[in-house]
Design a protein around this motif. Structure first.
Motif: not given
Lengths: 338, 338, 338, 338, 338, 338
Positions: B216, B227-233, C258, C261-262, C265, C277, C280, D313, D325
């Motif tokens: 993340e 980016d994956a941290g923001r979108l998937v967590g 990503m 998965l987003h 999620v 999340k 986004m 972003w 995003y």
């Protein structure tokens, strides 16, 4: 009082104590129980009878009285202690006492607390541990404050028996003392990890945060709130008790007064959980978090250790709006013995 | 690249390292810094100049470049490392570097992590303590799962440097490892108090709950989200990482799979804090509460240990919507020297 | 097993299927039903009898067994299938079966799903429509991902029968498939209105967003949550399933991973509704909103089409904290035939 | 008014229209623009000058007036239209007009709407589509109600130009009409999927739900709320407008009145979003959900299509408390051309 | 101190008092003001100067000091009182003092309260009205409690000057007293309408509910919170003050103690607004509601009576998250003179 | 109708009115009551009988009909008025009527309102006070508006009998009128304290804020919501009623229209309490706060004056999520008679 009743009121030592948990169908029961419920019912033919729920510290059992209900109808109310005598039967898959005689127990003859769930630990010994923690405080003002409070005989007497809550966590006689000493262990570890925190304050916050509960809660036939507990609450009751002791110590520093009171005022952690102020010092933050941790773990451990359905789930816990998964016998350990 | 620039790019060992914290007005500065900001401004007469904000692990300093801005304008961007040379002055009560030369640092020549706030502890030693906890797990399935994850070289490499957060708690290189080991101490105490909890699960929950943070968060010129941290967590990223390792262990028990994943899924404690499920086992409850305690105390301790105004109050902490009272010098300890 | 029981267990083809909906007082009933409830009661005189609730896909009916309860008491539990034989009567204005014989149905002999509410559509045909949508995807990575998932025989088998929920919307066998195809129609329209959205992603988001429900929900005598469904939840279960398939495709692009998965999620739309999340990306926004629209309209349409009081109002819907107005016969159309 | 001003006020046809988007440094600008801001500044030496922000439908540009500021100081205010003449320069990397002359544009000479962002579609044609939907309504009472409202010349005139919002979605001249027709497409699909819903009501709910916006919003130099819009709001304003038309139709059925008003009252979907009542009919549920879907997708599509940083972003969207995003150029389509 | 400064420090009686509200450009100013802000700025050429914000009870004005800033730089801080002398100019459409001399005012020479906004009423007379209400109480225990509190000289001194808040309502010297007496009028009316309420309790609740504010708020150069006010809060501070007085009255009834404290504890009306307990008696309900009414009306009346834009709207009020419509001159009264 | 029924339907004047409150065991009852519940039960032997709950304005009583239930089974439904005749007995400690005859009361013969809880005041006289307040309005537009509304015979007729709520406050015939006049007293005091508020507006806001309740609530056998009341709500219904009257007054000022409607729209005080707009004028603020005060005090006074347990606590009030402490007999007044 009839002579007969005296006979019951003074049962032979051999017969005592009869614990509800020990009653089995076929046995003749004779004991002193709390009357938790008393209801009058009427059969289709008009015959009236009484249904009871009895309890002692070991458990609960129902009772039924078919005859002579007028004799007891007004003499015994829910919440009373009573001598009960009768045969143990099975009804709808559950034990019940077919009551033959039931008379009030004399008020002074029994300690209501003996009929409440109670800590299994030696409460006197625990209190000595609490006092030892007080004596280890280095700041003389704080040591004196804590000492005077906990050596107050009235405080000591009530603190040893107070529960920490009515239903959710440490809800038994001595629960407050257990809770506070468990917190003290955790707080000591946190203080080793964070030497920048003022340990003398944290110790006081731990010991005093719930002291108002000795006034908020009362021991009746069950743990209950006092009127003042409902209207004023243990948070403010605790501040008043501590404030009164501060007032008596001439020259007690304003800064210490403010910081100690702040820990009490903020120990629920947030305004919406009933603290007029959220924690705003490091010490108040620690006290709140350790309180939260200890009380939640205790409560969930009791729920998970209690009744569960065949799939391993507990009943729905209203306060948390969830059931807990206690698991099936071999869960998570499958293969652990290979 | 001009020869002159090469001169800067290879500074003599004697001159290094220049830490920003050590710069004082009147000194000539020569060092490698992160360029945190770069802004072009124009004077009334039309002359354009550049304003910089430089940083290294020791602190921050502003810079100004009056001449030759076209040479650097495109070569250096915010987030880059740069060799910087110039005189240290005072401007508006603050230090600034009047930049004479600024050139990009070669990408491979420096480790970006050296410019980030970093744990003061030996991260290798800490990681060995983590592995020791893994080896002490008795349940063979869980021990194997944890071992394979933490002995994965990629996981080990990233876990040792990962921060536990971007700004609030343990926000520095190695912060995740420190956080996890601190939690382990607390959890061990809780497990002694509550032997009914499954310690092998709790240890895993502590070690793995934030493992997604190695994906993340990324270490750039500052700790940032990928980016994956923001979108998937990190919660779901952690489940995916752990799930992949479970898939590779043939016969891994379904019950253990479910219980381990539940601790990750629920570790934020509540749906509204980002956990799709709240804790519903005793072990998940413990992991969440210990996480909450350790992270909050760390964060508040840093805030209280940081800048405060003359009345002893810190700046407003947006995340908590409050200031903290760090106190005046002699607070709460008046009279403690008797 | 007695021979008599075999007789019941192999009812003549002519007699089958007896649907509960078709039973009327005076008829002799013989059928296989789900036992939804089984309760033992005792008459004042001590005689014990059994009360049942039976169900099949067509409806429910109560039953009473007056004699021989010991034979069946342990052999049949709530949730079992049973052969039931007896006379249909009226009791308290409702039909009930006066049971003469009740024996367990052999586990393998019946499909539990036949006793659950089920889609009226051809699920195989619907699944072909789903596969056609997969084949129409142009991005080769995404097409391959979706194909491998939906051509997995285990996924296909379960997806065709999965409900989309336990009680609120599409709560019947095949409900998930109907829900997804209905969403696909709406999403196609939105994609025509908004060509700037990536249709290949949106199609995948629609098909996959609830795929974890094939593990979250189980078909017992009623639709229920699995333990893993309660502890991990379909959102994370779906991510794990999709992530496992991505892992198997060598070179699967990180960006696509990503973004897909987003969508899973974030499909609940907000943190407080259980998405770690919020949406986004434009595609995740569309998937969430189309999911929300389709599920709510389906649920409200079923409520409004269900029982209502004489004033045209449905029962109180707890999840929405309101009743719905279904209206009186001629409402809003008065005069429409002029 | 000076003759010179008249000269400017009547620019040669050849020169017009000068769109702000077309201005480039070095060009001489002459055009009619909205004055969005006007600020007086003072140089250190005391010389005062004016800074402007000009806008038309194509974009914005700053302006500076160095001399003769007293002539214009009181004559032109923010929100006015003005004839502007000057040279286009670059200042701080942005275009600006060095103003030579600026005079008010005559009120009647220009349509303020021409200076606002506007739908790219033919609004008259769109309105005909709306009327066609009205004529297709089968219930005569509803058809008459909708017809009388939308054929009211004042309603028609305002509805064609009304935006659907001030900033979040469809915030441009004609936006309300586009929003309503886009909803109509979606609602038609939902009605095909759910024939049990009363389509005549749904069509009316779609067309009328935001009709109060023709009074809530006003077109000044930007889209703004009217005082009544702020104090009463489009929901109640819409009810009043529709209620007035219902009052005029003798014998309009009470049931239809109640159902139509309910769709307006509940279209925000929940009390906490400003609807005094939540949707309690199937038709109101559909109208709310379709409104929610169409407005959110439109808004997010515009945000995602707008400015983004180099990582893909967008800026932080306050209303949604998140960034979106938009992605990097080749995202999700890597390999799509193999 | 230089003699010159003494000259300023003792201005001639004729010149005083100079109120900031009376200063106009062109005038020479000489007065004692609170220094609300002091900022050091630097011109491009390196010349440093000071910007000030001065205030007295009548208003605010900016100031600039171009020369000799080192003399005053450390001698005067924000929050101090200072003698200020200089010419009044206009800068950016606002008045400013071009400061010639500025020296600290002697601490003892001025009462800081004179520089704070203050009630326009006779505070001594108001306090007599409060005491009259105390004497009218019929319950002897309550009358004695209230009397001893309000006749305590320290309480009396502070109560007369305390504001009721820092910014929202009655935020001026004497505001608490005005607030309490205004509430008393309203409460008297409610008591006439509801004779079943205990008037002696309600009067006490009104008088005492905010008594903790005499400790929570301090009068500096502006109304501010004390540290104890921030950490403990006026609600608990008030309970401690009242509790202390109750302790001193031998035999004070427990019931009265509980009911009076309850009114203080619950006066914010709800847990989430900072009351540990919500009102649970009729009297506490009345006190809370009358407090709420009086404080909100006072606050909104001040906002609406303050600055508004040309459309009649006030600035955005952050606490209420809205602007208020104060209206255009002739609003709502058009035609009233016919 | 049978002759026998006529006999009952025309009871002798001497026997009437029989109030339920006056019935005692042993008496023969004959009266007209509302049938609140009617349930059919079956004895073990199959004999069916009817249980009733009867009510009139004075109270409630149960009834049982053992024989001849088929005669009445379809003729009488819950909500009907019926002539009831039978003997009063005691069953399970409560009175019940052993019904001998029960027949429907003729629709036109009784006023349903006579069976509802009703104001004890003279509603005609109260309405004259309301009209007097209207006539005292000085602004001619507002006076005309209010006059035309309240002199509308239909409004007058319904306003005099409307309750102000279904259950919480002023829930009785005439309650709305009492509520409005009580508010008027309080508002008059606030207007004396705050002469800057526009009294003519405030008076109108007080009189009109709940006028929609004359349509929202209907008087059946109990106070209930109409369908339109549930779907549209009194807030919008009130705006429509007032808006219609404004439309009829030629030249009614737009400013006054907006301000009056704003008071109705915002009178619940906040969006989350069902007001589409919060109060944004001083007058709307006053109307909301006075409404809130009067309704809450009325409701709590009724709760506290109602049933309480032996400890002085009322039952749990769901809407407020609390019990109220009504107190023990001598509370707070101990010693008051010394």
């Amino acid at each position: 009082m009839t002579p007969e009743r005296h006979t019951i009121a003074a049962p032979s030592a051999a017969a005592l104590p009869v614990r509800i948990a020990d009653l089995v169908p076929g046995m003749h029961a004779r004991g002193v129980f709390v009357v938790k419920k008393k209801v009058c019912r009427e059969q289709p033919g008009g015959h009236r009878f009484l249904l009871f729920q009895f309890a002692d510290r070991s458990g609960q059992i129902n009772g039924v009285l078919w005859d002579g209900i007028d004799d007891v109808s007004n003499g015994i109310a829910a919440g009373d202690l009573a001598h009960v005598q009768g045969d143990v039967q099975t009804y709808q898959n559950a034990r019940q006492i077919k009551v033959q005689r039931i008379v009030p127990a004399e008020p002074g003859g029994f300690d209501l607390a003996d009929f409440l769930p109670t800590s299994s630990q030696d409460l006197e010994a625990l209190y000595q541990r609490l006092l030892a923690a007080v004596h280890a405080v280095r700041n003389p003002w704080l040591r004196r404050l804590y000492s005077e409070i906990f050596q107050d005989p009235e405080v000591a007497r009530r603190f040893k028996h107070a529960p920490a809550g009515k239903g959710w966590h440490h809800a038994y006689v001595g629960g407050l003392l257990e809770h506070v000493l468990s917190m003290l262990e955790i707080a000591s570890l946190i203080l080793r990890q964070h030497p920048e925190a003022d340990g003398d304050l944290v110790v006081g916050g731990v010991l005093l945060h719930d002291i108002g509960k000795i006034e908020e809660l009362v021991l009746r036939s069950h743990i209950d709130y006092s009127d003042a507990g409902r209207l004023v609450g243990h948070l403010v009751q605790g501040c008043l008790l501590v404030g009164r002791h501060m007032d008596r110590i001439e020259g007690f520093p304003a800064e210490a007064r403010m910081r100690v009171l702040h820990m009490l005022v903020s120990h629920h952690g947030a305004v919406e959980r009933g603290s007029p102020k959220p924690p705003m010092t490091l010490e108040a933050t620690i006290v709140h978090l350790v309180d939260h941790l200890d009380s939640q773990v205790d409560a969930v451990a009791r729920v998970v250790g209690g009744p569960r359905n065949e799939d391993g789930w507990t009943e729905h816990v209203k306060l948390q709006d969830r059931s807990y998964y206690a698991g099936r016998p071999s869960a998570a350990s499958d293969g652990s013995n290979d």
